[in-house]
Structure formats: C-alpha cells, structure tokens
Motif scaffolding. Structure first.
Motif, mmCIF file in Angstrom:
data_model
loop_
_atom_site.group_PDB
_atom_site.id
_atom_site.type_symbol
_atom_site.label_atom_id
_atom_site.label_comp_id
_atom_site.label_asym_id
_atom_site.label_seq_id
_atom_site.Cartn_x
_atom_site.Cartn_y
_atom_site.Cartn_z
ATOM 1 N N THR A 12 -31.243 -18.390 -2.661
ATOM 2 C CA THR A 12 -31.350 -19.734 -2.089
ATOM 3 C C THR A 12 -30.065 -20.182 -1.394
ATOM 4 O O THR A 12 -30.095 -21.122 -0.606
ATOM 5 C CB THR A 12 -31.715 -20.766 -3.177
ATOM 6 N N GLN A 13 -28.948 -19.509 -1.667
ATOM 7 C CA GLN A 13 -27.705 -19.802 -0.950
ATOM 8 C C GLN A 13 -27.677 -19.091 0.401
ATOM 9 O O GLN A 13 -26.896 -19.452 1.265
ATOM 10 C CB GLN A 13 -26.493 -19.331 -1.759
ATOM 11 N N VAL A 14 -28.524 -18.113 0.548
ATOM 12 C CA VAL A 14 -28.526 -17.269 1.738
ATOM 13 C C VAL A 14 -29.564 -17.733 2.749
ATOM 14 O O VAL A 14 -29.260 -17.932 3.929
ATOM 15 C CB VAL A 14 -28.770 -15.796 1.359
ATOM 16 N N VAL A 15 -30.798 -17.907 2.308
ATOM 17 C CA VAL A 15 -31.885 -18.318 3.205
ATOM 18 C C VAL A 15 -32.704 -19.428 2.569
ATOM 19 O O VAL A 15 -32.712 -19.595 1.343
ATOM 20 C CB VAL A 15 -32.812 -17.135 3.563
ATOM 21 N N SER A 16 -33.405 -20.156 3.424
ATOM 22 C CA SER A 16 -34.299 -21.209 2.937
ATOM 23 C C SER A 16 -35.476 -21.342 3.895
ATOM 24 O O SER A 16 -35.452 -20.823 5.014
ATOM 25 C CB SER A 16 -33.550 -22.541 2.813
ATOM 26 N N SER A 23 -39.750 -25.207 12.102
ATOM 27 C CA SER A 23 -41.174 -24.857 11.919
ATOM 28 C C SER A 23 -41.446 -24.008 10.691
ATOM 29 O O SER A 23 -42.294 -23.133 10.715
ATOM 30 C CB SER A 23 -41.706 -24.136 13.155
ATOM 31 N N ASP A 24 -40.704 -24.239 9.618
ATOM 32 C CA ASP A 24 -40.907 -23.533 8.353
ATOM 33 C C ASP A 24 -40.546 -22.053 8.426
ATOM 34 O O ASP A 24 -40.929 -21.262 7.572
ATOM 35 C CB ASP A 24 -42.346 -23.709 7.856
ATOM 36 N N ASP A 25 -39.770 -21.664 9.462
ATOM 37 C CA ASP A 25 -39.291 -20.287 9.544
ATOM 38 C C ASP A 25 -38.224 -20.060 8.477
ATOM 39 O O ASP A 25 -37.585 -21.001 8.012
ATOM 40 C CB ASP A 25 -38.661 -19.998 10.916
ATOM 41 N N LEU A 26 -38.021 -18.820 8.118
ATOM 42 C CA LEU A 26 -36.945 -18.457 7.202
ATOM 43 C C LEU A 26 -35.635 -18.580 7.973
ATOM 44 O O LEU A 26 -35.438 -17.908 8.986
ATOM 45 C CB LEU A 26 -37.145 -17.021 6.711
ATOM 46 N N VAL A 27 -34.760 -19.485 7.506
ATOM 47 C CA VAL A 27 -33.490 -19.729 8.186
ATOM 48 C C VAL A 27 -32.339 -19.484 7.226
ATOM 49 O O VAL A 27 -32.524 -19.481 6.003
ATOM 50 C CB VAL A 27 -33.391 -21.180 8.737
ATOM 51 N N PHE A 28 -31.155 -19.277 7.780
ATOM 52 C CA PHE A 28 -29.973 -19.189 6.929
ATOM 53 C C PHE A 28 -29.744 -20.564 6.316
ATOM 54 O O PHE A 28 -29.795 -21.575 7.022
ATOM 55 C CB PHE A 28 -28.763 -18.703 7.729
ATOM 56 N N ALA A 29 -29.550 -20.594 5.011
ATOM 57 C CA ALA A 29 -29.427 -21.854 4.271
ATOM 58 C C ALA A 29 -28.341 -22.731 4.888
ATOM 59 O O ALA A 29 -27.267 -22.260 5.246
ATOM 60 C CB ALA A 29 -29.111 -21.573 2.804
ATOM 61 N N PRO A 34 -32.830 -19.073 12.498
ATOM 62 C CA PRO A 34 -33.800 -18.182 11.863
ATOM 63 C C PRO A 34 -33.188 -16.820 11.539
ATOM 64 O O PRO A 34 -32.438 -16.248 12.340
ATOM 65 C CB PRO A 34 -34.901 -18.028 12.923
ATOM 66 N N ALA A 35 -33.508 -16.300 10.371
ATOM 67 C CA ALA A 35 -33.011 -14.994 9.946
ATOM 68 C C ALA A 35 -33.499 -13.893 10.883
ATOM 69 O O ALA A 35 -32.801 -12.903 11.097
ATOM 70 C CB ALA A 35 -33.448 -14.713 8.512
ATOM 71 N N VAL A 39 -31.936 -10.066 12.820
ATOM 72 C CA VAL A 39 -32.620 -8.780 12.942
ATOM 73 C C VAL A 39 -32.743 -8.389 14.416
ATOM 74 O O VAL A 39 -32.490 -7.239 14.786
ATOM 75 C CB VAL A 39 -34.005 -8.826 12.255
ATOM 76 N N ALA A 40 -33.083 -9.345 15.272
ATOM 77 C CA ALA A 40 -33.200 -9.061 16.708
ATOM 78 C C ALA A 40 -31.851 -8.647 17.294
ATOM 79 O O ALA A 40 -31.788 -7.700 18.086
ATOM 80 C CB ALA A 40 -33.746 -10.285 17.440
#
Length: 85
Positions: A12-16, A23-29, A34-35, A39-40
């Motif tokens: 939870t310290q890394v992503v949220s 838009s509810d994407d996985l983002v860096f906390a 967006p995470a 990757v891209a």
C-alpha cells in the motif's frame, strides 16, 4: 512485503487504486501516475532514471518495490500453476 535495502515496504506504500484517482487505475501511491506507464517505459527500452525524470512525484524506492512485488507475484503464479499440473 518487499525489501528495499534494509527497509521493509508494504504494498500500500507502493501502489494504490481509488475510483477518484485516475479512473481507478493502479497508480503509484500518493501520485496520479499509473504503474502501467513504468512498464511501458521499461518495455520501450527507457531506463528507470528516464521514468523518474519524467514523473518526479514517484520515488525510486516505489519503482524498485513495484518491480520486486511484480517478480514475486509472477513467481507465485508460476509456482501455483506448476502445482496444479
């Protein structure tokens, strides 16, 4: 949990993920980054340094932890699928 140096880091310290943030994407906390952008960047041959320069709100330890968590997740999936076979 991931280890960065001697420090233990919670996921939870890394992503949220939050419907109110990107838009509810996985983002860096603590950011709106967006995470999947990391990757891209890495997939296109860019370095972690280039990513961090482009997204200064993301900390290096978050990137390193994200990669460590990702590796552990893939390893776990492979282990589980080999046990099911």
């Amino acid at each position: 949990m991931a280890k960065v140096g001697r420090k233990t880091v919670e996921l939870t310290q890394v992503v949220s993920r939050d419907p109110e943030v990107h838009s509810d994407d996985l983002v860096f906390a603590g950011t709106r980054v967006p995470a999947e952008i990391l990757v891209a960047y890495l997939s296109s041959g860019s370095s972690i340094e280039e990513f961090l320069e482009s997204f200064p709100t993301v900390e290096r330890w978050q990137v390193e932890s994200f990669l460590e968590f990702s590796l552990a997740a893939i390893d776990n999936l492979l282990f589980e699928s080999s046990r099911a076979a």
